[in-house]
Write an enzyme that holds these catalytic residues in place. Structure first.
Site, PDB file in Angstrom:
ATOM      1  N   LYS A  88       0.840  -1.199   0.000  1.00 40.90           N
ATOM      2  CA  LYS A  88       0.000   0.000   0.000  1.00 40.90           C
ATOM      3  C   LYS A  88       0.870   1.243   0.000  1.00 40.90           C
ATOM      4  O   LYS A  88       2.010   1.237   0.488  1.00 40.90           O
ATOM      5  CB  LYS A  88      -0.955   0.014   1.201  1.00 40.90           C
ATOM      6  CG  LYS A  88      -0.293   0.049   2.582  1.00 40.90           C
ATOM      7  CD  LYS A  88       0.075   1.429   3.075  1.00 40.90           C
ATOM      8  CE  LYS A  88       0.706   1.397   4.467  1.00 40.90           C
ATOM      9  NZ  LYS A  88       1.283   2.715   4.869  1.00 40.90           N
ATOM     10  N   ASP A 129      -3.540  -1.132   9.906  1.00 38.22           N
ATOM     11  CA  ASP A 129      -3.640  -1.077   8.446  1.00 38.22           C
ATOM     12  C   ASP A 129      -4.269  -2.330   7.835  1.00 38.22           C
ATOM     13  O   ASP A 129      -4.549  -2.353   6.629  1.00 38.22           O
ATOM     14  CB  ASP A 129      -2.254  -0.880   7.820  1.00 38.22           C
ATOM     15  CG  ASP A 129      -1.720   0.534   8.000  1.00 38.22           C
ATOM     16  OD1 ASP A 129      -2.526   1.434   8.320  1.00 38.22           O
ATOM     17  OD2 ASP A 129      -0.509   0.736   7.821  1.00 38.22           O
TER      18      ASP A 129
END
Length: 272
Positions: A9, A128
């Site tokens: 990411k 996350d």
């Protein structure tokens, strides 16, 4: 047996609103998954077994934690082989991506957890992980657990570079002076939604960047090199030390990567 990719990411924006009473920080970030990834091979098993190639991980890692929590909820174990490509202490979410990929694989094999249970497991592993479980482009608020999925009109191409030195997320946040400069995720995504990268560029900022550069000065050098190579925008991802540069298309990104080939670690990837 099933195979699952664990997508890295990028934080296209990252703002820090405040420090909470529980010690966590309230964040506001645009997060995007990219095609660059780790991979997992997952098999059914009564017990939990995790092997790793490409990196040395401690026995208590995000994959083993996700596997244990899934077994607590469902009674289903697994045998996992993880192939690591995403570097650690990079701000690319490698550990979170691996845990999320395992949860997706376990659901495909067993389908024993509800969506609510899966989200609870994901958040228990790391802030996350809920985003990595969903993927795509999201505005992430709270500690990363409040997700608003977003869409933009075209694919994004990135050059991602990382110096050898990493940044400890825990150490960075513990030393982080507050308040941080404001970051406007909404303005960034508004411009991106129209495909206007130049208009988005001034808002694609990371409020942790200057503090991380104080710890690892190479981050600033890498950002400058990426901009000189033609990036429309560039910023550190997460708590660093990786830096991404946004390009208009694949040929531009690959041409820039050639100019940056002397750096420690460089990859080209598109959004997924």
């Amino acid at each position: 047996m099933t195979t699952e990719r664990a997508y890295a990411k990028l934080n296209l924006t990252l703002g820090v609103r405040c420090r909470r009473a529980d010690g966590y920080h309230e964040l506001d970030s645009l997060m995007q998954t990219v095609r660059f990834s780790d991979s997992l091979v997952v098999e059914r098993s009564r017990n939990i077994s995790v092997t790793v190639s490409g990196a040395d991980l401690p026995p208590d890692n995000t994959v083993t934690r996700a596997a244990r929590l899934y077994r607590e909820v469902t009674g289903c174990g697994c045998r996992v082989h993880l192939e690591k490509r995403i570097p650690s202490e990079a701000g690319l979410g490698g550990g979170s991506a691996d845990a999320a990929a395992l949860l997706r694989a376990l659901q495909r094999l067993h389908r024993m957890a509800t969506d609510a249970e899966l989200q609870k497991i994901a958040l228990a592993v790391g802030a996350d992980v809920p985003f990595c479980l969903r993927g795509g482009l999201c505005r992430c608020e709270g500690i990363g657990d409040i997700l608003t999925p977003l869409r933009i009109s075209r694919a994004l191409w990135f050059v991602i570079a990382k110096p050898n030195a990493g940044v400890s997320t825990k150490a960075l946040f513990e030393a982080l002076p507050l308040p941080r400069p404001p970051v406007s995720s909404l303005r960034a995504v508004s411009a991106l939604s129209w495909g206007d990268f130049a208009a988005a560029a001034p808002y694609m900022q990371n409020a942790l960047e200057s503090a991380a550069i104080a710890l690892v000065p190479e981050i600033g050098y890498y950002k400058q090199r990426i901009l000189e190579a033609g990036a429309i925008a560039a910023a550190m991802s997460g708590s660093g030390s990786a830096v991404w540069g946004l390009f208009s298309d694949e040929p531009s990104a690959r041409a820039a990567a050639e100019k940056l080939s002397d750096l420690d670690w460089v990859v080209v990837s598109d959004s997924v």
